[in-house]
Design an enzyme around this catalytic site. Structure first.
Site, PDB file in Angstrom:
ATOM      1  N   SER A 141       0.874  -1.097  -0.032  1.00 59.36           N
ATOM      2  CA  SER A 141       0.021   0.005  -0.089  1.00 59.36           C
ATOM      3  C   SER A 141       0.943   1.156   0.081  1.00 59.36           C
ATOM      4  CB  SER A 141      -0.909  -0.031   1.326  1.00 59.36           C
ATOM      5  OG  SER A 141      -1.411   1.172   1.567  1.00 59.36           O
ATOM      6  N   TYR A 156      -1.560  -1.044  10.530  1.00 65.70           N
ATOM      7  CA  TYR A 156      -1.455  -1.346   9.188  1.00 65.70           C
ATOM      8  C   TYR A 156      -0.492  -0.788   8.389  1.00 65.70           C
ATOM      9  CZ  TYR A 156      -3.508  -1.378   4.590  1.00 65.70           C
ATOM     10  OH  TYR A 156      -3.644  -1.416   3.113  1.00 65.70           O
TER      11      TYR A 156
END
Length: 260
Positions: A139, A152
């Site tokens: 990401s 995350y």
């Protein structure tokens, strides 16, 4: 010769888009997800539509048992896997100070440990056969300044760094390893994490199909890190090169967490 791809988190979002695209390209598929009924239905749809062999394998990769089952399939010399897509992952709605050990450990088992274990299961056979490709879905959240209280973003920083390291380790072989780092993508991911995305402007969103198209293009061009779409390429450049104080000011956790 028919190729085989194994895709984790295969029933929705980027994983499902990978499965569809690879089926169109003629790959046989091994699809991994937790929801067996949904997995079987999706596999049957792809097999009927594209005439490829699809094997659904229900497994929870946040567990040792789930990882071991998929590792055994990846390491099977009688049925080699030509492409591994490590897509399964989760985020948590609660900021770290309100989180739990169980939740944080599950995130790390799925986002980090499973990626490492499945890569290690697949890579030796690929190197020995002198062919194979691994895509680890990371990401843009893993670049630059950490998102406040977000495990995350830390996990995705690991995935990107890990992928780059492994890619360098096999550079002398034809095997390719790449980190795919999309920005905001329209999937079930945010709803499952309980993240309110209603305030995000439309122009920031990518489709899963766009992410997969750009990712496969970059993989086949030999890139080690793929950032789909020009606007996220610009964002990553800023995260890497602008003064970190400025980056922190403009990139405070924009995910819009639902307050408890």
């Amino acid at each position: 010769m028919t190729k085989t791809a194994l895709v984790t988190g295969a029933t929705a979002g980027i994983g499902a888009a990978f499965a569809r695209r690879l089926a169109v390209e003629g790959y046989d598929l091994v699809l991994i997800a937790r929801d067996e009924a949904r997995l079987v239905a999706f596999g049957a749809e792809l097999g009927d539509r594209h005439g490829v062999t699809v094997v659904p394998m229900a497994a929870d990769l946040s567990t040792t048992e789930g990882c071991e089952r998929v590792e055994a399939r990846l390491a099977d010399p009688a049925a080699p896997v030509d492409m591994l897509v490590n897509n399964a992952g989760i985020s948590l709605n609660a900021p770290f100070l309100q989180s739990t050990v169980d939740g944080e450990e599950r995130l790390l088992r799925l986002n980090v440990h499973a990626v490492m274990r499945l890569t290690l299961a697949a890579l030796p056979g690929m190197v020995e056969r002198r062919r194979g490709e691994i895509v680890n879905v990371s990401s843009v959240a893993g670049f630059g300044t950490p998102m406040p209280g977000s495990t995350y973003s830390a996990s995705k920083a690991w995935v990107t760094n890990f992928s780059q390291s492994i890619a360098e380790s096999v550079r002398s072989s034809p095997v390719r390893v790449m980190a795919l780092c999309p920005g905001y993508t329209r999937t079930e991911f945010h709803n499952r994490a309980g993240i309110n995305i209603s305030m995000m402007p439309d122009w920031m969103w990518l489709s899963a199909e766009e992410v997969v198209r750009d990712g496969l293009r970059d993989l086949r061009r030999g890139k080690i890190v793929s950032v789909p779409d020009w606007k996220y390429k610009v964002a990553v450049f800023g995260l890497r090169h602008l003064p970190q104080g400025l980056v922190r000011t403009v990139s405070k956790d924009a995910r819009g967490r639902i307050q408890r």
